[in-house]
Design a protein around this motif. Structure first.
Motif, PDB file in Angstrom:
ATOM      1  N   PHE A   7       0.833  -1.200   0.000  1.00 28.02           N
ATOM      2  CA  PHE A   7       0.000   0.000   0.000  1.00 28.02           C
ATOM      3  C   PHE A   7       0.870   1.253   0.000  1.00 28.02           C
ATOM      4  O   PHE A   7       0.558   2.244  -0.669  1.00 28.02           O
ATOM      5  N   GLY A   8       1.980   1.181   0.745  1.00 26.66           N
ATOM      6  CA  GLY A   8       2.895   2.319   0.766  1.00 26.66           C
ATOM      7  C   GLY A   8       3.450   2.619  -0.616  1.00 26.66           C
ATOM      8  O   GLY A   8       3.567   3.789  -1.008  1.00 26.66           O
ATOM      9  N   SER A   9       3.785   1.567  -1.355  1.00 23.32           N
ATOM     10  CA  SER A   9       4.293   1.748  -2.719  1.00 23.32           C
ATOM     11  C   SER A   9       3.224   2.349  -3.618  1.00 23.32           C
ATOM     12  O   SER A   9       3.502   3.233  -4.440  1.00 23.32           O
ATOM     13  N   TYR A  10       2.007   1.855  -3.471  1.00 19.90           N
ATOM     14  CA  TYR A  10       0.890   2.384  -4.257  1.00 19.90           C
ATOM     15  C   TYR A  10       0.730   3.884  -4.027  1.00 19.90           C
ATOM     16  O   TYR A  10       0.593   4.670  -4.978  1.00 19.90           O
ATOM     17  N   LEU A  11       0.744   4.303  -2.761  1.00 20.98           N
ATOM     18  CA  LEU A  11       0.559   5.714  -2.431  1.00 20.98           C
ATOM     19  C   LEU A  11       1.740   6.560  -2.909  1.00 20.98           C
ATOM     20  O   LEU A  11       1.547   7.673  -3.425  1.00 20.98           O
ATOM     21  N   ARG A  12       2.935   6.040  -2.764  1.00 28.43           N
ATOM     22  CA  ARG A  12       4.120   6.783  -3.203  1.00 28.43           C
ATOM     23  C   ARG A  12       4.113   6.973  -4.718  1.00 28.43           C
ATOM     24  O   ARG A  12       4.423   8.050  -5.231  1.00 28.43           O
ATOM     25  N   LYS A  14       1.467   7.077  -6.590  1.00 29.44           N
ATOM     26  CA  LYS A  14       0.363   7.955  -6.973  1.00 29.44           C
ATOM     27  C   LYS A  14       0.606   9.410  -6.601  1.00 29.44           C
ATOM     28  O   LYS A  14       0.284  10.330  -7.382  1.00 29.44           O
ATOM     29  N   PHE A  15       1.169   9.643  -5.405  1.00 27.49           N
ATOM     30  CA  PHE A  15       1.302  11.016  -4.917  1.00 27.49           C
ATOM     31  C   PHE A  15       2.733  11.551  -4.967  1.00 27.49           C
ATOM     32  O   PHE A  15       2.952  12.745  -4.737  1.00 27.49           O
ATOM     33  N   GLY A  16       3.696  10.690  -5.238  1.00 30.47           N
ATOM     34  CA  GLY A  16       5.068  11.141  -5.396  1.00 30.47           C
ATOM     35  C   GLY A  16       5.753  11.562  -4.117  1.00 30.47           C
ATOM     36  O   GLY A  16       6.740  12.309  -4.143  1.00 30.47           O
ATOM     37  N   CYS A  17       5.240  11.102  -2.975  1.00 32.33           N
ATOM     38  CA  CYS A  17       5.839  11.449  -1.691  1.00 32.33           C
ATOM     39  C   CYS A  17       5.390  10.422  -0.654  1.00 32.33           C
ATOM     40  O   CYS A  17       4.612   9.516  -0.958  1.00 32.33           O
ATOM     41  N   LYS A  18       5.874  10.585   0.572  1.00 28.65           N
ATOM     42  CA  LYS A  18       5.483   9.682   1.648  1.00 28.65           C
ATOM     43  C   LYS A  18       4.089  10.032   2.152  1.00 28.65           C
ATOM     44  O   LYS A  18       3.855  11.136   2.642  1.00 28.65           O
ATOM     45  N   VAL A  19       3.168   9.070   2.023  1.00 31.18           N
ATOM     46  CA  VAL A  19       1.798   9.254   2.478  1.00 31.18           C
ATOM     47  C   VAL A  19       1.542   8.260   3.611  1.00 31.18           C
ATOM     48  O   VAL A  19       1.768   7.060   3.447  1.00 31.18           O
ATOM     49  N   TYR A  20       1.094   8.749   4.749  1.00 29.04           N
ATOM     50  CA  TYR A  20       0.852   7.889   5.911  1.00 29.04           C
ATOM     51  C   TYR A  20      -0.620   7.877   6.292  1.00 29.04           C
ATOM     52  O   TYR A  20      -1.317   8.892   6.163  1.00 29.04           O
ATOM     53  N   ALA A 100       6.700  11.948   6.917  1.00 26.24           N
ATOM     54  CA  ALA A 100       5.422  11.937   6.194  1.00 26.24           C
ATOM     55  C   ALA A 100       5.121  13.325   5.647  1.00 26.24           C
ATOM     56  O   ALA A 100       5.373  14.338   6.302  1.00 26.24           O
ATOM     57  N   GLN A 101       4.589  13.350   4.429  1.00 23.80           N
ATOM     58  CA  GLN A 101       4.272  14.625   3.783  1.00 23.80           C
ATOM     59  C   GLN A 101       2.778  14.806   3.527  1.00 23.80           C
ATOM     60  O   GLN A 101       2.269  15.914   3.532  1.00 23.80           O
ATOM     61  N   LYS A 102       2.092  13.702   3.267  1.00 24.02           N
ATOM     62  CA  LYS A 102       0.647  13.744   3.074  1.00 24.02           C
ATOM     63  C   LYS A 102       0.019  12.610   3.871  1.00 24.02           C
ATOM     64  O   LYS A 102       0.712  11.673   4.293  1.00 24.02           O
ATOM     65  N   PHE A 103      -1.317  12.700   4.044  1.00 21.97           N
ATOM     66  CA  PHE A 103      -1.972  11.784   4.971  1.00 21.97           C
ATOM     67  C   PHE A 103      -3.313  11.287   4.446  1.00 21.97           C
ATOM     68  O   PHE A 103      -4.014  11.986   3.706  1.00 21.97           O
ATOM     69  N   ILE A 104      -3.643  10.073   4.862  1.00 17.37           N
ATOM     70  CA  ILE A 104      -4.981   9.536   4.712  1.00 17.37           C
ATOM     71  C   ILE A 104      -5.532   9.328   6.119  1.00 17.37           C
ATOM     72  O   ILE A 104      -4.901   8.667   6.951  1.00 17.37           O
ATOM     73  N   VAL A 105      -6.668   9.916   6.407  1.00 17.09           N
ATOM     74  CA  VAL A 105      -7.288   9.752   7.723  1.00 17.09           C
ATOM     75  C   VAL A 105      -8.008   8.401   7.744  1.00 17.09           C
ATOM     76  O   VAL A 105      -8.901   8.151   6.934  1.00 17.09           O
ATOM     77  N   TYR A 106      -7.581   7.550   8.669  1.00 17.14           N
ATOM     78  CA  TYR A 106      -8.099   6.182   8.759  1.00 17.14           C
ATOM     79  C   TYR A 106      -9.041   6.076   9.953  1.00 17.14           C
ATOM     80  O   TYR A 106      -8.605   6.072  11.105  1.00 17.14           O
ATOM     81  N   ASN A 279      -2.690  -4.507  -3.832  1.00 21.72           N
ATOM     82  CA  ASN A 279      -1.583  -4.193  -2.925  1.00 21.72           C
ATOM     83  C   ASN A 279      -1.832  -4.776  -1.542  1.00 21.72           C
ATOM     84  O   ASN A 279      -2.961  -5.115  -1.182  1.00 21.72           O
ATOM     85  N   VAL A 280      -0.756  -4.898  -0.777  1.00 22.30           N
ATOM     86  CA  VAL A 280      -0.804  -5.524   0.546  1.00 22.30           C
ATOM     87  C   VAL A 280      -0.595  -4.461   1.618  1.00 22.30           C
ATOM     88  O   VAL A 280       0.404  -3.733   1.597  1.00 22.30           O
ATOM     89  N   GLN A 281      -1.531  -4.377   2.544  1.00 22.33           N
ATOM     90  CA  GLN A 281      -1.403  -3.409   3.634  1.00 22.33           C
ATOM     91  C   GLN A 281      -0.870  -4.029   4.915  1.00 22.33           C
ATOM     92  O   GLN A 281      -0.316  -3.331   5.760  1.00 22.33           O
ATOM     93  N   ARG A 282      -1.041  -5.338   5.084  1.00 21.24           N
ATOM     94  CA  ARG A 282      -0.578  -5.987   6.310  1.00 21.24           C
ATOM     95  C   ARG A 282      -0.352  -7.459   6.044  1.00 21.24           C
ATOM     96  O   ARG A 282      -1.140  -8.091   5.338  1.00 21.24           O
ATOM     97  N   VAL A 283       0.704  -8.000   6.627  1.00 22.27           N
ATOM     98  CA  VAL A 283       0.980  -9.426   6.445  1.00 22.27           C
ATOM     99  C   VAL A 283       0.908 -10.204   7.753  1.00 22.27           C
ATOM    100  O   VAL A 283       1.004 -11.437   7.752  1.00 22.27           O
TER     101      VAL A 283
END
Length: 319
Positions: A7-12, A14-20, A100-106, A279-283
């Motif tokens: 999931f981190g790779s997917y977000l990076r 898409k947004f070109g930065c670290k998204v948490y 982290a530069q951008k965020f998704i509120v979970y 994509n995988v968010q947790r293993v």
């Protein structure tokens, strides 16, 4: 060695930065199989008080709970304040510690569509108003979302990164009955398909090691979930914590947790079956405190990740 698509790779990408993801716990939310709407007591593995708050402010509204039939919410302003305080504290730490530069509120704990639509709308829009927030991820159950909410989220998804996370757990109804899930597999499939048809991103949660399930059953659940069109997946081993119905079964010798060897083998097989675009968010999952009864291998996440990579390496994969 090929890196698993995370999931981190997917977000990076898409947004070109670290998204948490910023995990938020809003008081007043519960589940329909805790409040008695479809069942009582919650899932057998759920220790209801274990959904600890990220900040002490969440405890202010203890004893106040919403559901789909609530006609008012006198505590909405307090919930909005909780949301803001948690987001600011957690995102600040993520910026400082991880860059982290951008965020998704979970919206994480309990069932985050199980409330009146106007409450949900207010919370979601408040979350999207924070600086550098690019989207939402909403954890919920398939029996606790209404068409109006789905349509609203689909509209948001036209300009924001919107994810909905459904607990699939198992596609076997006999298993769902054993864990007191309160709905059947057909209900999960129905709402995942509806969410996908609406244009939403869907993450599915799978649990390996549920009562009396064989590896064949666990892998069949994963295969079915992939065919439903999920975009992301979280894999969990079932572990036993105190103050749960599952703990009682374990103490009586009526439940044996999944072994580390079986979990690793099942996980590796499930990952190799997975479509590449998922994509995988947790293993794995676990907890390292005195509430954990079993299995003890769930205490050390770092050790688990090392062992997971050891079983993936012969397959040419790395997490």
């Amino acid at each position: 060695m090929r890196q698993i698509f995370t999931f981190g790779s997917y977000l990076r990408d898409k947004f070109g930065c670290k998204v948490y993801k910023v995990g938020i716990n809003i008081s007043g939310f519960t589940c329909p199989n805790i409040d008695g709407t479809v069942a009582k007591g919650g899932c057998t593995f759920c220790e209801n008080d274990s959904f600890s708050a990220s900040t002490n402010q969440v405890q202010e509204l203890k004893g106040f709970y919403l559901n789909l039939n609530s006609t008012s919410n006198p505590n909405l302003d307090k919930q909005l304040l909780q949301l803001e305080m948690q987001f600011q504290a957690i995102s600040k730490r993520q910026r400082e510690e991880y860059g982290a530069q951008k965020f998704i509120v979970y919206f994480q704990s309990f069932t985050n569509t199980y409330a009146p639509f106007e409450t949900l709308k207010a919370l979601y829009e408040k979350a999207l108003s924070f600086d550098d927030v690019v989207g939402l991820s909403i954890g919920t159950r398939s029996d606790s979302i209404e068409e109006e909410t789905l349509e609203y989220l689909a509209e948001l998804a036209k300009t924001k990164e919107i994810w909905i996370e459904f607990g699939i757990q198992s596609v076997y109804d006999e298993t769902l009955l054993k864990i007191n899930r309160g709905h059947n597999s057909a209900n999960v499939k129905e709402w995942i398909l509806k969410a996908k048809q609406s244009g939403l991103n869907v993450c599915g949660h799978l649990i390996f090691g549920l009562p009396d399930e064989t590896q064949e059953m666990m892998l069949h659940t994963a295969k079915e979930a992939y065919t439903w069109g999920i975009d992301s997946v979280k894999y969990h081993p079932l572990y036993v914590v105190k103050k749960t119905a599952l703990a009682n079964d374990f103490i009586r010798g009526e439940f044996t947790p999944i072994s580390e060897e079986l979990y690793l083998d099942t996980l590796a097989k499930a990952i190799t079956m997975k479509p590449e675009h998922v994509n995988v968010q947790r293993v794995t999952a676990g907890i390292n405190d005195n509430s954990l009864l079993a299995p003890q291998w769930c205490r050390d996440k770092n050790s688990q990740i090392k062992k997971i990579n050891a079983v993936l390496k012969p397959l040419g994969l790395k997490y």
